[in-house]
Write an enzyme that holds these catalytic residues in place. Structure first.
Site, PDB file in Angstrom:
ATOM      1  N   ASP A  39      -3.922  14.773  -3.463  1.00  0.00           N
ATOM      2  CA  ASP A  39      -3.985  13.293  -2.139  1.00  0.00           C
ATOM      3  C   ASP A  39      -2.873  14.464  -1.041  1.00  0.00           C
ATOM      4  O   ASP A  39      -2.127  15.281  -1.270  1.00  0.00           O
ATOM      5  CB  ASP A  39      -2.417  12.338  -1.844  1.00  0.00           C
ATOM      6  N   TYR A  66       3.647  15.703 -12.523  1.00  0.00           N
ATOM      7  CA  TYR A  66       4.575  15.731 -11.523  1.00  0.00           C
ATOM      8  C   TYR A  66       5.985  15.435 -11.522  1.00  0.00           C
ATOM      9  O   TYR A  66       6.997  15.178 -12.731  1.00  0.00           O
ATOM     10  CB  TYR A  66       3.651  15.018 -10.629  1.00  0.00           C
ATOM     11  N   ARG A 172       1.471   7.401  -7.407  1.00  0.00           N
ATOM     12  CA  ARG A 172       1.784   6.188  -7.124  1.00  0.00           C
ATOM     13  C   ARG A 172       1.298   4.529  -7.474  1.00  0.00           C
ATOM     14  O   ARG A 172       1.896   3.721  -7.018  1.00  0.00           O
ATOM     15  CB  ARG A 172       0.594   5.933  -5.807  1.00  0.00           C
TER      16      ARG A 172
END
Length: 300
Positions: A39, A66, A172
């Site tokens: 992103d 992540y 997300r």
């Protein structure tokens, strides 16, 4: 241009496609691609491939990791900091042990509903295109795996976590789901990809480092050969007439010591260790699915 992979560090802001175009301009390489979009608001490892290595993306290690900051108390339209705040909640007095318990519940196989603002398709349109028009559609849950998830720090309203996950996982959506479980809503505030396709962030170059290496004409030395990247695939060395068949794209007999239960994809290499092709086991044969060094190319 040699074949190879180059992990770079994408800064927050530009899109993954912008980084690819930037690297093309810097290196003057004609064929550059990336293994998976990061992103624009996120930073971290972006794996680039040059020349024939761009054909090998489907066969790389797929798991990713992540570091993320999850902000509690706010739900946004995009599930991250780019969206408009749609709901706010008071943040309860959370003990770190309670947060850890919630995080651990996400480990393992599960179904995840992707965010509305994503590149997935719905009836021929990207979801983000529909979202821009104010449309919200029902998204089918997708199978993902959270291999591990750790709490790094908690200072209200922010939770810092580290996540190892399968391809197709939306951090997300994970942030949104964490907020739902904690009962106070949440969105993804910041994201750094620290591992992608077997490449760690420690191995990756910044764009500034790449630019300096281009000026010093040493950047090609940083390319990682396909042979090193596809080490997880079963190797098989060919020579003579068998090598010729492989380079012509013809199927070859399944070697006796390659058991049917071994990995489905085999990397076929010459005596020097150079990967000639990838093949798939099928009906007692190895059938070529990618020929990297065809015979007609080498006869030129």
């Amino acid at each position: 241009m040699p074949d190879g992979f180059l992990p770079v560090i994408k800064p927050a802001g530009p899109s993954s496609a912008t980084i690819v175009n930037c690297v093309k301009r810097l290196t003057r390489a004609q064929r550059v691609g990336h293994s998976g979009t990061l992103d624009p608001a996120a930073e971290g490892v972006l794996v680039l491939a040059f020349h024939r290595a761009t054909r090998l993306f489907p066969y790389l290690l797929s798991d990713k990791a992540y570091r993320a900051t999850v902000r509690l108390g706010e739900i946004t339209s995009t599930y991250d900091a780019r969206g408009e705040v749609e709901k706010t909640f008071p943040i309860p007095n959370l003990h770190p042990a309670a947060i850890v318990s919630v995080l651990e519940a996400f480990q393992g196989d599960q179904q995840q509903i992707p965010p509305m603002v994503s590149a997935l398709h719905h009836k021929g349109k990207r979801l983000y295109e529909l979202a821009r028009r104010g449309e919200v559609v029902v998204r089918e849950p997708r199978s993902i795996v959270i291999h591990w998830i750790h709490l790094l720090d908690y200072h209200a309203p922010d939770i810092s976590i580290e996540v190892g996950c399968s391809r197709g996982t939306y951090i997300r959506s994970l942030a949104f789901d964490i907020g739902q479980r904690l009962g106070c809503g949440a969105h993804l505030h910041a994201l750094t990809r620290i591992l992608c396709n077997g490449f760690s962030i420690e191995q990756a170059m910044s764009l500034e480092q790449l630019e300096a290496a281009v000026q010093q004409t040493t950047w090609r030395d940083r390319l990682i050969a396909p042979e090193k990247v596809l080490g997880h695939l079963t190797p098989w060395t060919v020579a003579g007439q068998v090598q010729q068949a492989v380079q012509h794209g013809s199927a070859i007999a399944l070697p006796d010591n390659l058991e049917p239960g071994d990995q489905e994809i085999v990397r076929l290499q010459d005596v020097s260790g150079r990967i000639l092709a990838l093949a798939q086991k099928k009906m007692g044969q190895l059938k070529m699915i990618k020929v990297l060094h065809p015979a007609n190319e080498e006869n030129k």
